[in-house]
Scaffold this active site. Structure first.
Site, short mmCIF file in Angstrom:
data_model
loop_
_atom_site.label_atom_id
_atom_site.label_comp_id
_atom_site.label_asym_id
_atom_site.label_seq_id
_atom_site.Cartn_x
_atom_site.Cartn_y
_atom_site.Cartn_z
N GLU A 76 38.53 43.31 45.02
CA GLU A 76 39.25 44.38 44.33
C GLU A 76 38.24 45.10 43.45
OE1 GLU A 76 43.68 42.99 43.40
OE2 GLU A 76 42.18 41.89 42.29
N ASP B 164 38.73 38.59 43.23
CA ASP B 164 39.76 39.18 42.39
C ASP B 164 39.08 40.05 41.31
OD1 ASP B 164 42.71 38.98 41.73
OD2 ASP B 164 41.84 38.43 39.79
#
Ligand SMILES: [Ca+2]
Ligand SMILES: [Ca+2]
Length: 1020
Positions: free
Chosen positions: A648, A618
């Site tokens: 990400e 993340d």
């Protein structure tokens, strides 16, 4: 914005925050720099006016203003507020605004905000501020001073600028070096220390210190300038060598640094100590085994890194506390316990430590950051030896992990543990929503996963499964939601009433990185159960031919609980010493050694002890690239195999553009083998971007939702030149995505990296495994839902289902790693919800039997995240053309399964290297584009006659026709060749695509509307 930047629009944002409600989006972009001198005044303050000064460290004042709900002559109402009082006037301090006040109110209640849309705004800190009016404000006016990242209302520029030990503007970087960004030259500098805290500061001097060391001006060594690149030019100071032996002791107390000039203290602040802690401890501490390990006699050895602690005690159950011993070389406190505790006792620590935030020495009860498993709601960690039988399902040690030839073979399916089974009536009730649901035989969900796996799916990626903070592990509430029509407000209101007590949350709120979440276990109280059942899940998925990826969130934690062990260490701080929150929550600082170690060590736990096969990071762009690469090497070495790593890799916040360190962001990952989600292909398939609001959500149609070739009512009429150019730009982004985003791939005579995507290069990878191609993910609207906003209202349900297949076909038929959000292949809807992180089971449902997708039966999505869009949603939710029949859902599923089979048939669709993509892939239509059409060719051999992938076919041609009408396209180079529809499609489920033809005489393909056709030519 059209790129992937985000300030957590998915989980904790506050679209409709009123002044007094929580707002977690802070704007702590600063750190360092800035002019600390109060500077000249800005003229007399008018009577009856409060002059509010504001200083932002990066000088980014645009849009910032005062939202004041009481005190002004005209208070602010609504959100982001009207009137707002923007900082438009300049002074030496920063900016200011004069606000006419209602003196009789006695005070002004306010916050600072900056609108991010018509209905939303970010705040500078989550604090309601107060300015108490002076008695003579009506006649003399009054001034206050505010600073970014600091909730204090200062009554003088001097206090705000320099003399403030409520913040920490100086950084102690190494044993001998400190910096103080923005400090004026001259004067003398002193480092004051107080073992018990209690230092106070004013212009007359520093009180309450045990003593001080005088510092001298110096310059930073090259190594420090490189490591702390954002501080490289800050004024630097040296600690006298005589004091350096005392550093470890000094770090256990309060530290204040003060500038004295002409006998007066002009500046004072506390210290940020992350750099010096690393300098004096990290080299020895990083190789320590933290948490609980076992000595030769099977006794548990407890180790906690707490170098600033004054004492640490071990609490075993309710037994008397046991004092632990510090190894002053490492800062690790240790205790060797009793073998009888193993696998049954639970423990916590009592840490006595000076806390800058708490303003003194405090005693904190904490759990072990290295906890392997815990009791219910993470009250205490278990003394657990995971290699013991109590933690293992039968067959665990010997079970086989499915083979994978290359990372580029991966096809990923993003699934939430609870979503997988909570709505599946074929799962026994005790296993619904639990890890063990994956191990049940013959359920609808398991059968669905098996079908995907046998067609070619390789990885199930699970939303967070580490111990997370927000789901009650015992007694979570199941709201009784009743369907009440397509636009009813009732279901979402019912869910909202207990949303923080119910059993659902996405889970981006880490608590213990190395322990399984308890709410997914059948018994959260017994720490052995969650471990055993997690392993059962992994074993069952492996047994079904699927590898397992875990979603990990090392960029923030839920609350700053690690600060209770080593205050001021684990979290990234802004220039004033407050925790950065650009990721939504308390940003961790993996650029420091022991946070990086916590990441690496807990990743190892999952890879070794749970045999998982990869990690999805993340907000990976907030992690240093070096930390990612080191973790990957260490984890692979520990596991003895290569895992899959992607994340990400967005570029935003206080670390943006490598400001503090080289980030693991898209542009920096090229050649590392670490993958990143591609916002480029996502946005082009869907149209618009994730931050669209209002009519833009409808107006900005994408490749699959009719841009230009099938305009909706907001784009009424024939395609304009601008719309066509937009569509063709998107089609090129998709082509580049299907070429694995390889940076030096040539498209229509231009390098992929030369195509622009919001100021960044469209092509950015070295190899296809470095891009994750997707059309939908847990964030934002589902693929089905975004299409319903954009497709013309008259489009039939059958055609809508086909648009879904076209979208998924672009990622499944391209180079690069395809990624599906669970249920995309079943037309999954969340009733248009743009952020279902806390929307309960109701809006996150999946029907694995493929009978319904529930569209039009869920009601309006949560007011918290969607109310501003409700007026646009109502006609969509009521549109009778949208709800699919079960036949439509099954047709979608079966078409996706066929595309998976086509992909697994040949590695020509899974090329391993950027060089292979450059040499084997082309887009014959790139120079002569058609609206809604993409033609990709993969040759079986390169110009030098070496194979492309397995070279199974002489030619493979993918034609993606997003338009509703059939299209033809002639590829001159294929004239006279003998291409046929891929046998999987020729004998597959979709009869329409079977109407696709190839005419050899002219090299002409014909593809039916909304179809993905793949033609192949046998090798000679
Ligand atoms: Ca938990
Ligand atoms: Ca919840």
């Amino acid at each position: 914005m059209t790129n992937g930047k985000r300030v957590d629009w998915r989980r904790f944002g506050t679209a409709l925050a009123l002044a007094a409600t929580l707002g977690l989006l802070a704007a702590c972009g600063g750190g360092g720099g800035g002019d600390n001198d109060p500077g000249p005044g800005a003229g007399a303050v008018p009577a009856g006016t409060l002059r509010v000064h504001y200083q932002r460290s990066a000088g980014d004042y645009d849009g910032w203003g005062v939202y004041a709900w009481s005190g002004p002559a005209t208070p602010s109402t609504g959100w982001p507020g009207a009137p707002r009082f923007e900082f438009t006037q300049t002074s030496g301090f920063g900016r200011y605004v004069d606000i006419p006040v209602n003196a009789s109110a006695g005070r002004m209640d306010f916050l600072l905000n900056r609108p991010t849309s018509a209905s939303d705004a970010e705040k500078d800190q989550d604090c309601d501020r107060v300015a108490t009016f002076a008695a003579d404000i009506a006649t003399a006016g009054q001034q206050i001073w505010l600073k970014q990242g600091d909730c204090t209302t200062y009554t003088s520029a001097e206090a705000a600028s320099g003399l403030n030990i409520g913040n920490a503007r100086a950084m102690w970087l190494s044993t001998s070096r400190l910096v103080w960004p923005g400090l004026p030259a001259g004067g003398t500098l002193r480092l004051y220390h107080a073992a018990q805290g209690g230092i106070t500061a004013n212009a007359n001097g520093i009180q309450g210190a045990d003593g001080f060391h005088e510092l001298s001006s110096t310059t930073l060594e090259t190594a420090l300038r490189e490591r702390f690149r954002h501080l490289a030019t800050a004024p630097a100071f040296a600690l006298p060598s005589a004091a350096q032996a005392d550093v470890k002791q000094l770090l256990k107390g309060q530290l204040v640094v003060a500038r004295v000039s002409q006998g007066r203290v002009t500046h004072a602040t506390q210290l940020q100590i992350q750099g010096v802690l690393d300098d004096v401890y990290a080299a020895e501490a990083v190789s320590e085994t933290l948490g609980v390990s076992f000595d030769g006699e099977g006794r548990p050895v407890f180790r906690l890194w707490a170098p600033t602690a004054r004492s640490v005690e071990l609490a075993i159950g309710s037994e008397p506390l046991r004092a632990m011993t510090e190894d002053t070389r490492t800062g690790v406190w240790h205790y060797t316990g009793d073998a009888a505790w193993v696998n049954n006792a639970y423990y916590t620590y009592r840490v006595q430590v000076y806390s800058r935030q708490d303003g003194g020495v405090v005693t904190n009860t904490v759990t072990d950051p290295y906890a392997l498993t815990l009791n219910a709601n993470s009250q205490a960690a278990m003394v657990a030896r995971l290699s013991d039988a109590a933690f293992k399902p039968a067959g665990w040690d010997a079970h086989a992990i499915p083979a994978l030839d290359a990372p580029a073979d991966s096809v990923i399916y993003e699934l939430h543990v609870r979503d997988f089974s909570v709505n599946d009536p074929t799962v026994p009730a005790a296993h619904r929503g639990k890890y063990t649901a994956f191990a049940q035989a013959d359920t609808d969900g398991v059968r669905h996963l098996q079908a995907l796996a046998s067609a070619g799916l390789t990885h199930v990626h699970l939303l967070p499964t580490y111990d997370l903070a927000t789901i009650p592990e015992t007694g979570c509430v199941t709201p009784n939601v009743v369907s009440a029509g397509p636009t009813s407000e009732v279901p979402q209101a019912t869910i909202a009433a207990t949303k923080d007590e119910d059993c659902f949350n996405w889970g981006y709120d880490p608590r213990h990185y190395g322990a399984p979440e308890g709410s997914y276990a059948t018994d959260a109280a017994d720490g052995a159960v969650r471990v055993r059942e997690f392993r059962e899940m992994v074993q069952a998925l492996h047994g079904n031919g699927l590898r397992v990826v875990l979603d990990v969130v090392y960029n923030h934690t839920s609350g700053s609980f690690l600060d209770r062990i080593v205050p001021g260490y684990y979290y990234r701080q802004n220039g004033d010493g407050f925790i950065e929150r650009s990721t939504c929550c308390d940003n961790t600082a993996p650029e420091y050694a022991m946070m990086e170690k916590l990441m690496t060590d807990t990743l190892k736990t999952w890879a070794v002890e749970y045999k998982v096969d990869g990690f999805r990071f993340d907000i990976m762009g907030h992690i240093p690239l070096s930390a990612m690469q080191a973790a990957r090497a260490a984890v692979d070495a520990a596991a003895g195999r290569e895992l899959l790593y992607y994340g990400e890799a967005w570029n935003f916040g206080e670390v943006e553009n490598d400001r503090q360190f080289i980030q693991a962001r898209q542009a920096n990952l090229r050649g590392t083998g670490i993958g990143s989600f591609s916002d480029r292909i996502r946005d082009a398939i869907r149209g618009g971007g994730p931050f669209d609001s209002g009519d833009d959500v409808i107006r900005r149609q994408g490749f699959v939702s009719g841009r230009c070739y099938d305009n909706n009512a907001l784009n009424a009429g024939a395609c304009t030149t601008a719309q066509r150019n937009d569509l063709r730009y998107m089609q090129n982004l998709i082509r580049l995505g299907m070429a694995g985003s390889v940076h030096d791939f040539m498209l229509n005579g231009q390098l992929a990296s030369a195509y622009d995507y919001g100021g960044q290069p469209a092509g950015y990878t070295a190899d296809p495994q470095e891009v994750i191609n997707y059309a939908g993910v847990h964030d934002g609207e589902t693929l089905f839902d975004i299409n319903q906003f954009k497709l013309p209202t008259t489009t039939t349900a059958a055609e809508r289902a086909r648009a879904q297949v076209v979208a998924l076909g672009t990622v499944l038929m391209g180079q690069g790693i395809p990624f599906l959000h669970a249920g995309d292949e079943l037309l999954r809807t969340k009733s248009l919800d743009r952020d279902s992180y806390n929307a309960g089971d109701w809006f996150n449902r999946i029907d694995w039997s493929a009978t319904t997708n529930y569209f039009g039966t869920m009601g309006l999505p949560s007011a918290e995240k969607n109310e501003a869009e409700w007026d646009r949603m109502r006609p969509i939710l009521s549109n009778a053309n949208i709800p699919p029949t079960s036949a439509h859902i099954r047709a979608t599923r079966d078409a996706v399964l066929d595309l998976l089979r086509v992909r697994s048939d040949t590695t020509m669709l899974r090329l391993r290297s950027g060089a292979d993509v450059r040499d084997c892939v082309s887009f014959p239509d790139a120079a002569d584009q058609r609206d809604g059409l993409i033609v990709m060719r993969v040759t079986g051999r390169k110009a030098n006659n070496s194979l492309c992938g397995d070279g199974r076919y002489a030619n493979l041609v993918v034609l993606i026709n997003a338009a509703p009408n059939a299209q033809t396209y002639a590829v001159g180079a294929l004239t006279g060749r003998s291409l046929v529809l891929h046998p999987v499609l020729a004998s597959g489920s979709d009869t329409r695509v079977q109407g696709a033809t190839f005419t050899a005489g002219t090299g002409t393909f014909t593809v039916p509307g909304r179809s993905v056709a793949v033609f192949v030519e046998a090798t000679p």
